[in-house]
Each structure stands twice: as structure tokens, then as C-alpha cells.
Design a protein around this motif. Sequence first.
Motif, short mmCIF file in Angstrom:
data_model
loop_
_atom_site.label_atom_id
_atom_site.label_comp_id
_atom_site.label_asym_id
_atom_site.label_seq_id
_atom_site.Cartn_x
_atom_site.Cartn_y
_atom_site.Cartn_z
N UNK A 76 0.70 -1.30 0.06
CA UNK A 76 0.03 -0.07 0.03
C UNK A 76 0.95 1.31 0.08
N UNK A 77 2.09 1.29 0.68
CA UNK A 77 2.62 2.51 0.86
C UNK A 77 3.38 2.94 -0.41
N UNK A 78 3.38 2.15 -1.48
CA UNK A 78 4.17 2.22 -2.86
C UNK A 78 3.31 2.51 -3.68
N UNK A 79 1.91 2.46 -3.58
CA UNK A 79 0.98 2.39 -4.87
C UNK A 79 0.80 3.53 -5.23
N UNK A 130 11.00 -2.92 13.22
CA UNK A 130 11.39 -1.48 13.30
C UNK A 130 10.20 -0.73 13.92
N UNK A 131 10.27 0.48 14.12
CA UNK A 131 9.46 1.44 14.88
C UNK A 131 8.09 2.03 14.35
N UNK A 132 8.02 1.51 12.92
CA UNK A 132 6.87 1.98 12.21
C UNK A 132 5.76 1.32 12.43
N UNK A 133 4.50 2.03 12.78
CA UNK A 133 3.29 1.48 13.46
C UNK A 133 2.72 0.72 12.37
N UNK A 134 2.47 -0.73 12.39
CA UNK A 134 1.84 -1.51 11.09
C UNK A 134 0.51 -1.15 10.80
N UNK A 135 -0.18 -0.86 11.90
CA UNK A 135 -1.50 -0.55 11.64
C UNK A 135 -1.80 0.75 10.77
N UNK A 136 -1.00 1.65 11.60
CA UNK A 136 -1.00 3.10 10.75
C UNK A 136 -0.57 3.11 9.18
N UNK A 137 0.51 2.33 9.16
CA UNK A 137 1.13 2.20 7.73
C UNK A 137 0.35 1.62 6.79
N UNK A 138 -0.51 0.70 6.96
CA UNK A 138 -1.45 -0.14 6.25
C UNK A 138 -2.61 0.33 6.32
N UNK A 139 -3.19 1.72 6.70
CA UNK A 139 -4.31 2.05 6.62
C UNK A 139 -4.79 2.06 5.14
N UNK A 140 -6.31 1.76 5.22
CA UNK A 140 -7.01 1.53 3.79
C UNK A 140 -7.67 0.20 4.10
N UNK A 141 -8.00 -0.39 2.76
CA UNK A 141 -8.54 -1.91 2.82
C UNK A 141 -9.91 -1.85 2.39
N UNK A 142 -10.25 -2.95 2.80
CA UNK A 142 -11.81 -3.29 2.43
C UNK A 142 -12.68 -2.88 3.29
N UNK A 143 -14.18 -2.39 2.73
CA UNK A 143 -14.88 -1.67 3.14
C UNK A 143 -15.47 -2.19 4.50
#
Length: 451
Positions: free
Chosen positions: A130-133, A438-451
Motif C-alpha cells: 500500500x505505501x508504494x501504490x 522497526x518502529x513503524x506502526x503497522x496498523x497506521x502504515x497499512x491504513x486502507x483496505x476493504x470496506x
Amino acid sequence: MAIHVKGLRWWMIGLLTIGTITNYLARSSLGIAAPTVLTELGISTHEYGWITGAFLVMYPIGAPLTGYLMDRAGLRVGFMICGVAWSLICMMHGFVSGWVGLFVLRGLLGLAEAAFIPAGMRAVAYWFPSHERGLAAGGFNLGTSFGAILAPPLIGWSILHYDWRVAFVIAGALGLVWAGFWFVLYRHPSEHKALSPKEAEYIGVSPEPETAKRDANAANNPGKPSFRTILRTRNFWGIALPRFFADPVWGTLVYWVPLYLYQARGFDLKTIALTAWLPFVAADIGSVTGGALSMFLHKRFSTPVIDGKRWAFTLGAVLMIGMAGVGLVVNPMTAVLLLCLGGFAHQTLSVTVISMSADLFPKREVATVTGLVSFVAGLGNLGFTLVIGLLVSRVGFTPFFIVLGFLDLIGATVLWTVVKPKPVSDEVASFARHHEGSAVPVAASCAGGER
């Protein structure tokens, strides 16, 4: 032993970008050849207006239809069908004898050529995390400007050395060659033997053969997307309405800027040829900037992907205000620079909202959703074009540039207030594996997704 290609996902986007170039070559060919075609076939400007209008009407209709085709048939087969279709239709332009034939062919071309954005976003959804799209969407959108830039020399050379009929055949033949390469080289990531295990893990493709086979079958034989369900989803309108307000800028750059420079700024044809392509170069830079900015915000500040794209869109909307001054400045070259700013700003914000369909909807529906969004955007583009055609002779171009300068602020407001992202479970796991420790919050970084 299979040979693995490093960064294969970017090679796939490069292949798709070449297809976009052939798409825009076919689309731009008539505009470049128009003076010769109209003279030889005795076509009036009124009839030419109907010919160009056929494309503008059918393009928005073609977007959801071709998107649905690719979600049902799979991207490899579906996009190949569309590429062959627009190439053959382009070649058929060289065999017409009057304006009615061109009218029909331009309408058919609009149907087929609407495929490239739904196809691009379906590829991005499956091949990129998602972060590269956003950056990937900007990559394949480069083809639109490259195609518009390459069309004048290619079509002009073909007319000078042969004739206008051969020019259409050459442009279409290039598309057929690309369609052959696409069918041979493209595969779903679960099926591509050149995909390394490391990159497969990064983009979320299962390394287990049985799981990979199941994923590939699901992608190539997906369930039936529901138009009604998609249209009732608030996230659909959250990205469709910003496109509705944004796309008139692109239509103005493509169809009206040369006429504006000629009528309002007194440019002769040579000067137009030297300047009218500059906004498209700026647009190319914007295509990369929008995606790169959202990715930078994600990596540097752990900004959720959707929020990073909203900030990039907002920046583009603020920069777009400069386009309001195109008709107000005295110096013609200053006006051209403001048009370049408009091209840059438009693509900066456009690629971010286009790529959101892959973040907010299931992968099996991405092409259909993108097509429906493009339909709404096309209505905005068509409506604005019709209003310009009706009123520009009475009020001039200046009011329309002022309106264009502020429409995207409405789109930014919609993007921030209507879109409601949710996490994507499969991408959370993939991102967690790649960034373990890493210190990157996974849930925040992958925001988006199915409805």
C-alpha cells in the motif's frame, strides 16, 4: 532453475507504462493529423466537433465496462483484449472516407482506451504494498504525457514521408506489438516465475505453491463485482467526487490550451508547437511527485498511507490556485508557466486519488471501482468542456481558468471528510514481516483496505 528479476514489480509497471504510451499515441493521432484529414476529406469544423465529442462521450462509459472486464477475465487477458481493440480501431482510421466513419471510430476508441487506468490500478493493487501504490500509479501515468509528447513528431513524420492514412496504421501497429509483449510477459505475481521469494514476501504473495495457485486462480477467476454495492459505498464517492472536480483541468490542457494560446495570446502555430507541450512535461514531474510525497510522509513520519495521499492531494489543490491567474497575467510566457504549474499540480493530486481505489477496496474489485470512478470523472470533464464550448466566445477563457484554480479545494475537502479508511489484513501481515523490529506502526502504515 528459475531466473529471478530484481524489482520485478517495477518492470511490470514499465510494461504497463509502454501500453499507456501506445494508448495516448492512438488517442492523439487524429488531433495531429486533423488539418490534413479535414482538408482531404472535406470535413467541416462543426463535423469535427461531433467527431471529437464521440470520444469524450464514450470514454466515461468505457471505463467501468473495461474495468469490469478485467476484474472478470483477469488483467493479462482483459488488458490484452483492450490493447488489440484500440490498436485496430486506430488503424481503421486510415481507411475512412468521411466524417461519419471517423465519428463511429472515435466513439469505439473511447470505449477501448478507457481501460488503461482501471488496468493500471489493478496491477498496482496486486504488485505493490500500500505505501508504494501512489508512486506506482504515478509511474504508469507517465505514459499519458509521453504519448502526448511523442505523437506530434511521429504522426508528422509519417504524414510527411507517406500520408495521413499510413500515420494511423503505424500508430496502431505499435499498439499491436505492445499487446503481444503484454500477453507474453505479464503474469499475476503468484504465477510469475521471475518473482524472487524476497519480493514476493514484500508485496504479500504467498511462497507456498498451493496457496499461490489458489491466489492466482482467485485473481484470474474472481467473483462478480457488484456495481450496486460499490455505488452505495461512501468511500467510492469519497474518491469519485475529487476526480469529478479535478479532471476538467486535464481536459482543458489537452483540448483547449492550444486554442487559448492562439485566440487569446496571439501565438502562431510555430510558437504553439514550441510551448503547448510544456505543461505535459510538468505533469510528468507531478505524476512522480504525488506518489513520492505520500511515500516519504509514510516512511519519514509514519503517516498512514491514506492520510499521506490526502496531504499530497491537498498540496496539489493549493498549488492549483495559481492556474486561476492564467487569464489575468499580462505576459504570455507567464501564462504558459502558470499552465505548467497547473499540469504539475493536477498530476500531483490526481495520481494520489487514483491510487486510493487499491487501498480502500478488495483487490478483486479494484479495476471495476477505478472504472466507475473514471466514469464520474469523465462526466465532470465532459460537462466542463461543453460549458467552455458554449460560453467561451461570450465571456472569454479567463473565468474558466479561475474556476479551475479552486475546484480541487472542494475535492480536497471531500477527500478529508468522506473517505473512511480501514486496515487491510493481508497487507498488515506482509508489512509486519518486512519491517519486523522497526518502529513503524503497522496498523497506521497499512491504513486502507476493504470496506
